[in-house]
Design a protein around this motif. Structure first.
Motif, mmCIF file in Angstrom:
data_model
loop_
_atom_site.group_PDB
_atom_site.id
_atom_site.type_symbol
_atom_site.label_atom_id
_atom_site.label_comp_id
_atom_site.label_asym_id
_atom_site.label_seq_id
_atom_site.Cartn_x
_atom_site.Cartn_y
_atom_site.Cartn_z
ATOM 1 N N SER A 167 -9.139 -8.648 2.430
ATOM 2 C CA SER A 167 -7.876 -9.953 1.783
ATOM 3 C C SER A 167 -8.194 -9.311 0.290
ATOM 4 N N THR A 168 -7.028 -10.081 0.040
ATOM 5 C CA THR A 168 -7.146 -9.238 -1.123
ATOM 6 C C THR A 168 -8.195 -9.222 -2.084
ATOM 7 N N GLU A 169 -8.761 -10.399 -2.304
ATOM 8 C CA GLU A 169 -9.943 -10.516 -3.393
ATOM 9 C C GLU A 169 -11.152 -9.063 -2.562
ATOM 10 N N ARG A 170 -11.166 -8.815 -1.444
ATOM 11 C CA ARG A 170 -12.107 -7.425 -1.262
ATOM 12 C C ARG A 170 -11.216 -6.820 -1.824
ATOM 13 N N ILE A 171 -9.869 -6.342 -1.771
ATOM 14 C CA ILE A 171 -9.367 -5.312 -2.053
ATOM 15 C C ILE A 171 -9.313 -5.006 -3.290
ATOM 16 N N ILE A 172 -9.788 -6.321 -4.379
ATOM 17 C CA ILE A 172 -9.343 -6.261 -5.712
ATOM 18 C C ILE A 172 -10.884 -5.348 -6.011
ATOM 19 N N GLU A 173 -11.891 -5.882 -5.092
ATOM 20 C CA GLU A 173 -13.071 -5.247 -5.783
ATOM 21 C C GLU A 173 -13.516 -4.002 -5.205
ATOM 22 N N THR A 218 -3.984 0.546 4.120
ATOM 23 C CA THR A 218 -3.530 -0.396 5.255
ATOM 24 C C THR A 218 -3.553 -1.727 4.487
ATOM 25 N N PRO A 219 -2.945 -2.199 3.735
ATOM 26 C CA PRO A 219 -3.353 -3.125 2.597
ATOM 27 C C PRO A 219 -3.842 -5.194 3.065
ATOM 28 N N GLU A 220 -3.256 -4.562 5.247
ATOM 29 C CA GLU A 220 -3.828 -5.841 6.012
ATOM 30 C C GLU A 220 -5.095 -5.746 6.288
ATOM 31 N N GLY A 221 -5.818 -4.807 6.054
ATOM 32 C CA GLY A 221 -7.175 -4.847 6.476
ATOM 33 C C GLY A 221 -8.447 -5.589 6.132
ATOM 34 N N VAL A 226 -1.601 -8.220 -2.994
ATOM 35 C CA VAL A 226 -1.270 -7.512 -3.972
ATOM 36 C C VAL A 226 -0.602 -5.623 -4.024
ATOM 37 N N THR A 227 -0.783 -5.129 -4.704
ATOM 38 C CA THR A 227 -0.212 -4.180 -4.226
ATOM 39 C C THR A 227 -0.735 -3.403 -5.035
ATOM 40 N N ILE A 241 3.397 11.982 -8.499
ATOM 41 C CA ILE A 241 3.826 10.985 -7.466
ATOM 42 C C ILE A 241 3.096 9.627 -7.621
ATOM 43 N N THR A 242 2.764 8.717 -7.556
ATOM 44 C CA THR A 242 2.594 7.827 -6.909
ATOM 45 C C THR A 242 2.787 6.427 -6.021
ATOM 46 N N LYS A 243 1.770 6.589 -5.457
ATOM 47 C CA LYS A 243 2.564 5.753 -3.913
ATOM 48 C C LYS A 243 1.719 3.882 -4.243
ATOM 49 N N LYS A 244 2.765 3.218 -3.539
ATOM 50 C CA LYS A 244 2.404 1.452 -3.507
ATOM 51 C C LYS A 244 2.246 1.248 -2.237
ATOM 52 N N TYR A 245 1.010 0.216 -1.758
ATOM 53 C CA TYR A 245 0.781 -0.181 -0.792
ATOM 54 C C TYR A 245 0.734 -1.389 -0.920
#
Ligand code: SF4
Length: 81
Positions: free
Chosen positions: A53-59, A48-51, A13-14, A4-8
């Motif tokens: 910033s995109t930059e912080r998520i990527i890091e 929860t990707p809204e939690g 950014v996904t 399975i692959t899940k996407k958020y």
């Protein structure tokens, strides 16, 4: 067994999560090493990707030791160039 692959996505950014690759290192969600505002295994959905910033998520995604977490920028998805 089907993998399975899940996407958020937060629209920018996904986050891609492959549960079969997760080694439960806890790195992504423990307060000391992770981003509990985005990754919280006691909630559904657990990402929860809204939690943050995109930059912080990527890091954070880059710190996943197993490769279970990865990301794609939405601008690179589904657009004809
Ligand atoms: S950092 Fe990666 S391997 Fe560790 S719990 Fe999170 S998804 Fe799983």
């Amino acid at each position: 067994m089907k993998e399975i692959t899940k996407k958020y996505s937060n629209g920018e950014v996904t986050i891609v999560w492959k549960p079969h690759m997760c080694i439960h290192s806890t790195i992504c969600w423990k307060a000391a090493t992770g981003l509990p505002a985005v990754f919280n295994p006691s909630e559904r959905p657990w990402i929860t990707p809204e939690g943050a910033s995109t930059e912080r998520i990527i890091e954070q995604v880059k710190k996943c030791p197993s490769g279970a977490l990865s990301f794609v920028m939405n601008e690179n998805e589904g657009e004809s160039v």
